[in-house]
Design a protein around this motif. Structure first.
Motif, PDB file in Angstrom:
ATOM      1  N   ILE A  91      26.767  -3.116  39.035  1.00 60.83           N
ATOM      2  CA  ILE A  91      26.728  -2.423  37.743  1.00 60.83           C
ATOM      3  C   ILE A  91      26.449  -3.422  36.620  1.00 60.83           C
ATOM      4  CG2 ILE A  91      29.240  -2.531  37.573  1.00 60.83           C
ATOM      5  CD1 ILE A  91      27.072   0.317  36.208  1.00 60.83           C
ATOM      6  N   LEU A  92      26.999  -4.610  36.749  1.00 61.52           N
ATOM      7  CA  LEU A  92      26.692  -5.653  35.775  1.00 61.52           C
ATOM      8  C   LEU A  92      25.201  -5.971  35.792  1.00 61.52           C
ATOM      9  CD1 LEU A  92      27.341  -7.934  33.791  1.00 61.52           C
ATOM     10  CD2 LEU A  92      28.024  -9.357  35.732  1.00 61.52           C
ATOM     11  N   GLY A  93      24.621  -6.020  36.973  1.00 60.90           N
ATOM     12  CA  GLY A  93      23.188  -6.262  37.107  1.00 60.90           C
ATOM     13  C   GLY A  93      22.384  -5.207  36.356  1.00 60.90           C
ATOM     14  N   TYR A  94      22.755  -3.965  36.517  1.00 62.35           N
ATOM     15  CA  TYR A  94      22.037  -2.893  35.820  1.00 62.35           C
ATOM     16  C   TYR A  94      22.223  -2.990  34.309  1.00 62.35           C
ATOM     17  CZ  TYR A  94      20.759  -0.473  40.126  1.00 62.35           C
ATOM     18  OH  TYR A  94      20.205  -0.147  41.332  1.00 62.35           O
ATOM     19  N   ALA A  95      23.423  -3.365  33.886  1.00 65.42           N
ATOM     20  CA  ALA A  95      23.670  -3.533  32.453  1.00 65.42           C
ATOM     21  C   ALA A  95      22.745  -4.604  31.890  1.00 65.42           C
ATOM     22  CB  ALA A  95      25.129  -3.891  32.205  1.00 65.42           C
ATOM     23  N   LEU A  96      22.572  -5.687  32.629  1.00 62.33           N
ATOM     24  CA  LEU A  96      21.692  -6.773  32.185  1.00 62.33           C
ATOM     25  C   LEU A  96      20.232  -6.314  32.169  1.00 62.33           C
ATOM     26  CD1 LEU A  96      23.427  -9.701  34.105  1.00 62.33           C
ATOM     27  CD2 LEU A  96      23.496  -9.280  31.641  1.00 62.33           C
ATOM     28  N   LEU A  97      19.852  -5.546  33.176  1.00 63.99           N
ATOM     29  CA  LEU A  97      18.492  -4.999  33.193  1.00 63.99           C
ATOM     30  C   LEU A  97      18.272  -4.092  31.989  1.00 63.99           C
ATOM     31  CD1 LEU A  97      17.709  -3.989  36.909  1.00 63.99           C
ATOM     32  CD2 LEU A  97      16.826  -5.928  35.611  1.00 63.99           C
ATOM     33  N   GLY A  98      19.250  -3.236  31.722  1.00 65.81           N
ATOM     34  CA  GLY A  98      19.143  -2.312  30.594  1.00 65.81           C
ATOM     35  C   GLY A  98      19.031  -3.035  29.268  1.00 65.81           C
ATOM     36  N   LEU A  99      19.793  -4.097  29.120  1.00 65.62           N
ATOM     37  CA  LEU A  99      19.785  -4.833  27.853  1.00 65.62           C
ATOM     38  C   LEU A  99      18.506  -5.640  27.665  1.00 65.62           C
ATOM     39  CD1 LEU A  99      23.511  -6.018  27.745  1.00 65.62           C
ATOM     40  CD2 LEU A  99      22.406  -4.413  26.189  1.00 65.62           C
TER      41      LEU A  99
END
Lengths: 174, 174
Positions: free
Chosen positions: A5-13
């Motif tokens: 989920i952290l990975g996706y947050a970084l992708l989103g940002l």
DNA sequence: CCAACCATGTAAGCTGTTACATGATTGA
DNA sequence: TCAATCATGTAACAGCTTACATGGTTGG
């Protein structure tokens, strides 16, 4: 190559604009985004992994390393965001669901957002039904006052999510 | 010998009556308690660790191993339950706070529970103030509609917790 | 000039997850 | 008898946390 989920947050940002690792840390530190740790020990290894999987690209510009999202990263993010909301997800990790909602901002078509909110509403309602069914079952008779109140907290909490989903749908329809 | 939240949940559940590992798993599987995994891979190692630290005691009765809480276990649990609710806790893990509340059932004195609910109410209110302050700050002007709505979801959610804490205090006062 | 902040990373350790593995008991 | 459920565990792995570590830049 499961993305956390952290990975996706970084992708989103990084999807909006390329970011340095430090800038990403600051977002987690200064804003109420998710509940991610802003420690370097979590962000930098996570970025490293995304780079290894070709979802991010690192470009050095005067000493700072900017992280750009790749085409593969965009595809992975889009697929994550468009996954329908399930009862299991809101039950175990509604924060993740809200994160997915926040990043839907990039989607051109409003119907994607409306569809997301609709599945969210249904999943939440279904979970509320489950909780209320449990409260009426024999299992609930074993509950102490504390236990009953803790359950009621859960129900009220999800009712707030439900009301929000109605409100949010109105905001996008008007 | 830090005790994890799962460890405390197991202590709380065995505090009332001795339980087998399997019975504990069933509780996580069949009731909406916490969001703990009911997999053997989490429960059994956690029980093992509690036993190693003399917080639980295993007694074999016709093939089943019943886990009894020890005096040291009772002390550790009590100290966990009586820790005041902080803003940091409700922010990052309000589920844990609710778990602590549920296990306060064992406390003789109602004033412990009322005090807990009072610190809960204050922490929640303080966090709502923070979120609303953020919404009024310049940082919030960068928010998209999706971002703003996600924040509003958070505020509404904590408002529900706040209303619940008032209600719960009334339940114990009457 | 010195404290605060910018900026990036590594290492050890803990927790929990999934998957694998085994065997007893019980009800249809 | 056979499927479901009771009952207990291990092994590999992923993920995050804390703590450690380093060095540059900038504003008062």
């Amino acid at each position: 190559m499961e993305i956390s989920i952290l990975g996706y947050a970084l992708l989103g940002l990084t999807a909006g604009a390329a970011q340095t690792g430090y800038a990403l840390r600051k977002i987690f530190e200064d804003t109420p985004m998710g509940n991610f740790s802003s420690s370097p020990g979590s962000i930098y290894p996570a970025l490293k992994k995304l780079i290894k999987n070709d979802l991010l690209e690192q470009r050095n510009v005067n000493g700072k390393s900017l992280h750009h999202i790749t085409d593969a990263g965009k595809i992975a993010l889009k697929s994550f965001l468009r996954t329908p909301v399930t009862k299991a997800e809101i039950q175990s990790n509604i924060d993740h669901t809200l994160l997915r909602f926040a990043f839907l901002q990039g989607e051109e078509d409003i119907s994607i957002t409306l569809n997301f909110l609709n599945t969210f509403e249904n999943a939440v309602q279904s979970h509320i039904d489950d909780l209320q069914a449990f409260m009426k079952s024999e299992s609930a008779s074993a509950l102490t006052l504390h236990g009953r109140l803790a359950m009621e907290n859960g129900i009220r909490s999800f009712q707030a999510h439900h009301a929000w989903s109605i409100y949010a749908q109105q905001e996008f329809s008007s």
